[in-house]
Scaffold this active site. Structure first.
Site, PDB file in Angstrom:
ATOM      1  N   HIS A 111      -3.087   7.054   2.865  1.00 48.03           N
ATOM      2  CA  HIS A 111      -3.557   5.767   2.368  1.00 48.03           C
ATOM      3  C   HIS A 111      -4.847   5.392   3.078  1.00 48.03           C
ATOM      4  O   HIS A 111      -4.946   5.450   4.307  1.00 48.03           O
ATOM      5  CB  HIS A 111      -2.500   4.695   2.609  1.00 48.03           C
ATOM      6  CG  HIS A 111      -3.034   3.306   2.463  1.00 48.03           C
ATOM      7  ND1 HIS A 111      -3.647   2.864   1.318  1.00 48.03           N
ATOM      8  CD2 HIS A 111      -3.073   2.263   3.340  1.00 48.03           C
ATOM      9  CE1 HIS A 111      -4.028   1.619   1.484  1.00 48.03           C
ATOM     10  NE2 HIS A 111      -3.700   1.228   2.702  1.00 48.03           N
TER      11      HIS A 111
ATOM     12  N   ASN B  56     -10.427  -0.067   0.772  1.00 48.67           N
ATOM     13  CA  ASN B  56      -8.969   0.012   0.710  1.00 48.67           C
ATOM     14  C   ASN B  56      -8.538  -0.530  -0.647  1.00 48.67           C
ATOM     15  O   ASN B  56      -8.665  -1.725  -0.914  1.00 48.67           O
ATOM     16  CB  ASN B  56      -8.368  -0.816   1.853  1.00 48.67           C
ATOM     17  CG  ASN B  56      -6.850  -0.784   1.886  1.00 48.67           C
ATOM     18  OD1 ASN B  56      -6.191  -0.528   0.894  1.00 48.67           O
ATOM     19  ND2 ASN B  56      -6.288  -1.076   3.045  1.00 48.67           N
TER      20      ASN B  56
ATOM     21  N   CYS C 254       0.809  -1.228   0.000  1.00 49.86           N
ATOM     22  CA  CYS C 254       0.000   0.000   0.000  1.00 49.86           C
ATOM     23  C   CYS C 254       0.842   1.278   0.000  1.00 49.86           C
ATOM     24  O   CYS C 254       0.308   2.363  -0.241  1.00 49.86           O
ATOM     25  CB  CYS C 254      -0.953  -0.002   1.196  1.00 49.86           C
ATOM     26  SG  CYS C 254      -2.152  -1.359   1.137  1.00 49.86           S
TER      27      CYS C 254
END
Length: 344
Positions: free
Chosen positions: A262, A292, A120
């Site tokens: 993020h 996500n 990520c």
């Protein structure tokens, strides 16, 4: 006469275009509750997510990335780039890298093209690499894409991960420019902690598992995450690295107009904002509608924020991310005047 090194010392990577792409299929919390022991209130209270997108059958990471990249190039005013960097955890194949195929499909024949694997945090790592290539004079226009199709690596029966992740892609174009202009990336701070690599992993499929000659267990082929400890690490690392990036840029937290973090889950985002001392309204988020999306989350949010007007020219912005590895990173910039070519 100025030397090449003198010129390169004044060259910065400047964001000149943004773009994103989401698959058409929407998967709501209600949809998941029909196949998992979960509910809309349970998912929302723990993650802040209401729905996420899922790639169609046969739709791979490169398909999403090409569309996001095409839109970012269009927004930048040129369909050309000499370098393509793809940040992803879900490449089309283990070998070769996916970026060269993306470059070819975008008509960027002969472009430098490679993948970055930092889960990520991959997009922030990709920005740093692209900025370095521009500073070195190796590249002039770099397309940095974050794209992931997590639906291909998530166990659909695992409630702890199946409710969190979605599929998507986002991209930015970096061009060579001056350090002081709007859109120029500030100092970038990166880090990792391999001793905690087992907190986020896919055990099977790599050389470690294959070298044992043992067939992997079914669950070893899926993404796994140690939720509580990942939460603690994500909060601590994104807070710390954001503070380091602010110090490197000479900014105070009170000067920051927008935090683009993020999109891990809403509780992590709120806690990072609290620890930084940043007002909640300055933290942008799209996790409720996309979940996500891994390496795609930051560029996807950037593009959507440009589209809806919550990110405007002149805003002082902090970008920060945390991911498997463990990895983390942050950078700063003053947002430039750019448009979006992505669909609403």
């Amino acid at each position: 006469m100025e030397s090449g090194s003198d010129i390169r010392a004044r060259t910065s990577a400047v964001i000149s275009g943004v773009g994103s792409y989401l698959p058409e299929q929407v998967v709501t919390n209600f949809d998941l509750s029909q196949v998992l022991e979960t509910s809309d209130p349970w998912i929302r209270s723990r993650t802040g997510i209401r729905e996420r997108r899922r790639a169609a059958t046969g739709q791979a990471t490169s398909d999403l990335a090409v569309e996001a990249g095409r839109r970012a190039l269009s927004a930048s005013g040129s369909d050309q780039a000499d370098t393509v960097i793809l940040a992803t955890t879900t490449p089309d194949e283990t070998c070769p890298a996916t970026a060269p195929a993306i470059a070819s499909r975008l008509g960027l024949e002969g472009a430098t093209a490679f993948d970055v694997s930092a889960v990520c945090t991959g997009f922030v790592y990709g920005l740093a690499v692209g900025a370095g290539l521009i500073a070195a004079g190796t590249a002039r226009r770099v397309l940095v894409i974050g794209a992931d199709v997590y639906s291909t690596i998530i166990n659909p029966a695992d409630r702890s991960t199946a409710v969190i992740f979605g599929d998507g892609a986002g991209a930015v174009v970096l061009r060579a420019g001056e350090p002081g202009e709007a859109g120029a990336l500030g100092p970038t701070v990166l880090g990792s902690d391999g001793e905690r690599g087992d907190l986020i992993r896919i055990p099977a499929g790599g050389s470690r598992q294959r070298s044992t000659k043992r067939s992997p267990l079914p669950e070893e082929q899926y993404f796994s995450m140690a939720g509580p400890e990942v939460y603690r690490q994500a909060v601590a690392r994104m807070t710390e690295v954001s503070q380091e990036a602010l110090r490197a840029a000479g900014w105070q937290i009170g000067e920051v107009d927008r935090l683009i973090a993020h999109q891990a889950n809403s509780r992590i985002l709120d806690t990072v904002s609290d620890r930084l001392g940043l007002a909640k309204e300055r933290q942008l988020s799209n996790i409720a509608l996309v979940g996500n999306t891994g390496a795609a989350s930051i560029p996807l949010l950037l593009d959507q924020a440009v589209t809806n007007g919550t990110l405007r020219a002149g805003h002082k912005v902090v970008l920060t991310a945390f991911g498997g590895g463990l990895t983390w990173g942050a950078t700063t910039l003053i947002w430039p005047r750019v448009t979006s070519r992505s669909a609403a």
